[in-house]
Structures are given as structure tokens and as C-alpha cells.
Design a protein around this motif. Structure first.
Motif, PDB file in Angstrom:
ATOM      1  N   TRP A 160       6.368 -29.830 -16.048  1.00  0.00           N
ATOM      2  CA  TRP A 160       5.084 -29.737 -16.747  1.00  0.00           C
ATOM      3  C   TRP A 160       4.058 -29.055 -15.851  1.00  0.00           C
ATOM      4  O   TRP A 160       3.305 -28.190 -16.321  1.00  0.00           O
ATOM      5  N   VAL A 161       4.003 -29.441 -14.575  1.00  0.00           N
ATOM      6  CA  VAL A 161       3.053 -28.832 -13.633  1.00  0.00           C
ATOM      7  C   VAL A 161       3.303 -27.326 -13.565  1.00  0.00           C
ATOM      8  O   VAL A 161       2.365 -26.524 -13.651  1.00  0.00           O
ATOM      9  N   THR A 162       4.561 -26.933 -13.451  1.00  0.00           N
ATOM     10  CA  THR A 162       4.911 -25.507 -13.380  1.00  0.00           C
ATOM     11  C   THR A 162       4.466 -24.775 -14.645  1.00  0.00           C
ATOM     12  O   THR A 162       3.826 -23.722 -14.573  1.00  0.00           O
ATOM     13  N   LYS A 163       4.800 -25.346 -15.795  1.00  0.00           N
ATOM     14  CA  LYS A 163       4.459 -24.707 -17.079  1.00  0.00           C
ATOM     15  C   LYS A 163       2.946 -24.587 -17.247  1.00  0.00           C
ATOM     16  O   LYS A 163       2.430 -23.530 -17.620  1.00  0.00           O
ATOM     17  N   ARG A 164       2.235 -25.662 -16.954  1.00  0.00           N
ATOM     18  CA  ARG A 164       0.785 -25.660 -17.205  1.00  0.00           C
ATOM     19  C   ARG A 164       0.046 -24.741 -16.235  1.00  0.00           C
ATOM     20  O   ARG A 164      -0.871 -24.026 -16.643  1.00  0.00           O
ATOM     21  N   ILE A 165       0.440 -24.741 -14.975  1.00  0.00           N
ATOM     22  CA  ILE A 165      -0.199 -23.832 -14.011  1.00  0.00           C
ATOM     23  C   ILE A 165       0.073 -22.388 -14.413  1.00  0.00           C
ATOM     24  O   ILE A 165      -0.828 -21.544 -14.367  1.00  0.00           O
ATOM     25  N   THR A 166       1.290 -22.109 -14.853  1.00  0.00           N
ATOM     26  CA  THR A 166       1.631 -20.755 -15.293  1.00  0.00           C
ATOM     27  C   THR A 166       0.785 -20.352 -16.506  1.00  0.00           C
ATOM     28  O   THR A 166       0.288 -19.225 -16.576  1.00  0.00           O
ATOM     29  N   GLU A 167       0.609 -21.269 -17.450  1.00  0.00           N
ATOM     30  CA  GLU A 167      -0.223 -20.977 -18.625  1.00  0.00           C
ATOM     31  C   GLU A 167      -1.673 -20.696 -18.218  1.00  0.00           C
ATOM     32  O   GLU A 167      -2.284 -19.754 -18.718  1.00  0.00           O
ATOM     33  N   LEU A 168      -2.198 -21.501 -17.321  1.00  0.00           N
ATOM     34  CA  LEU A 168      -3.603 -21.353 -16.943  1.00  0.00           C
ATOM     35  C   LEU A 168      -3.850 -20.119 -16.075  1.00  0.00           C
ATOM     36  O   LEU A 168      -4.874 -19.457 -16.223  1.00  0.00           O
ATOM     37  N   LEU A 169      -2.916 -19.818 -15.178  1.00  0.00           N
ATOM     38  CA  LEU A 169      -3.106 -18.672 -14.281  1.00  0.00           C
ATOM     39  C   LEU A 169      -2.616 -17.358 -14.889  1.00  0.00           C
ATOM     40  O   LEU A 169      -3.014 -16.293 -14.460  1.00  0.00           O
ATOM     41  N   GLY A 170      -1.709 -17.462 -15.868  1.00  0.00           N
ATOM     42  CA  GLY A 170      -1.164 -16.253 -16.475  1.00  0.00           C
ATOM     43  C   GLY A 170       0.041 -15.704 -15.726  1.00  0.00           C
ATOM     44  O   GLY A 170       0.647 -14.736 -16.156  1.00  0.00           O
ATOM     45  N   VAL A 171       0.382 -16.293 -14.589  1.00  0.00           N
ATOM     46  CA  VAL A 171       1.557 -15.907 -13.814  1.00  0.00           C
ATOM     47  C   VAL A 171       2.169 -17.167 -13.209  1.00  0.00           C
ATOM     48  O   VAL A 171       1.476 -18.150 -12.978  1.00  0.00           O
TER      49      VAL A 171
END
Length: 160
Positions: free
Chosen positions: A15-26
Motif C-alpha cells: 500500500w505504501v509503495t502504491k500510494r507514494i507512486t500515485e502521489l509522486l507520479g513515479v
């Protein structure tokens, strides 16, 4: 107050990986690892402070750090109350996914039964794409001409 020892960090990491990726765009594995490391400090007996974690992530996530921490903290609070350390949202999401898959399987099963009974035509067989219309063929540029061999282009050098 979150007791991280009651939380399954293995389930939180995706979840941390997915959400950080969504928020940062990468996808940024460094920020993900750093976040998980900050959470693991609670395993060493340190009390988790969401403000400190947010401040530490702010340099990487800028204005998106508060959004991330609000969501993360809510999940951590939920997870510590579950016997297996799983946030209730994860359980609900999994139930909904399983329900959708079951409904899709039922729909496909009914469609297959209807086809076998002759009530629906057979599924269309995918065909090769249609050739381009003549107009598009005319607009297409001509194929490139074969290039001359480099040996034909080099001048002949006489040796004396």
C-alpha cells in the motif's frame, strides 16, 4: 497512538509503495524504503510520531506528505485493532474484489450456457485488421529508395 508491533508491515508495504507512486507520479523505492524504516523504528520501542514522520517525508513528497500521512495513520490505527494486524479497509477491498470476480464468473457461466443452448450467437472470432482504404494508401509516403552501398560513395585514392 499506534503500536506498530501489532501491525503487519509486510501487508502495509504494497500500500505504501502504491500510494507514494500515485502521489509522486513515479515509483520511488528510496522514499518507500525510508517510510518503512521510519515505521520500523516503532519496533525498536520508540513511539511513532506521525508529525515527525510527515516532516521527514516532506522533503521528498512536498505538499503531498500530509495527505499520505493522514491516510497511512488511519490505516495503522485500524490495523493495530485487528488480530492479524490488517487494516479493515484492506479486508473490505479484498471482499469487494472477490465479489466482483465471482459476479463476473457467474455472468460468463450464464453467457456460456446461453450460447450452448443456442440463445446467443457464438462469440465472434477476432479477425485480422482490415487493410487500409485506398485513400490512405495514396496518402502514405512512398517506400524509401534503397541506399547505395558506401563503397560506391567513397572516392578512389591512388597510391604513388
Amino acid at each position: 497512538k499506534v503500536d506498530i508491533r501489532k501491525v503487519s508491515l509486510e501487508l502495509m508495504r504494497p500500500w505504501v509503495t502504491k500510494r507514494i507512486t500515485e502521489l509522486l507520479g513515479v515509483e520511488d523505492e528510496i522514499v518507500v524504503d525510508y517510510c518503512i524504516t521510519l515505521l520500523q523504528e516503532g519496533l525498536e520501542g520508540k513511539e511513532l510520531d506521525p508529525r515527525r514522520i510527515q516532516i521527514n517525508l516532506q522533503g521528498f513528497m512536498a505538499r503531498k506528505a500530509p495527505i499520505f500521512m493522514d491516510e497511512l495513520w488511519a490505516l495503522l490505527l485500524s490495523a493495530q485493532d485487528h488480530p492479524a494486524g490488517i487494516p479493515q479497509q484492506f479486508i473490505d477491498d479484498k471482499k469487494n474484489e472477490m465479489k466482483r470476480k465471482q459476479e463476473e464468473a457467474e455472468r460468463l457461466k450464464e453467457e456460456l450456457a446461453a450460447r450452448k443452448a443456442g440463445k446467443l450467437p457464438a462469440a465472434p472470432v477476432p479477425l485480422a485488421p482490415d487493410p487500409p482504404p485506398e485513400e490512405e494508401k495514396k496518402k502514405a509516403p512512398p517506400p524509401p529508395k534503397p541506399k547505395a552501398s558506401p563503397h560506391h560513395l567513397q572516392p578512389t585514392i591512388e597510391v604513388r
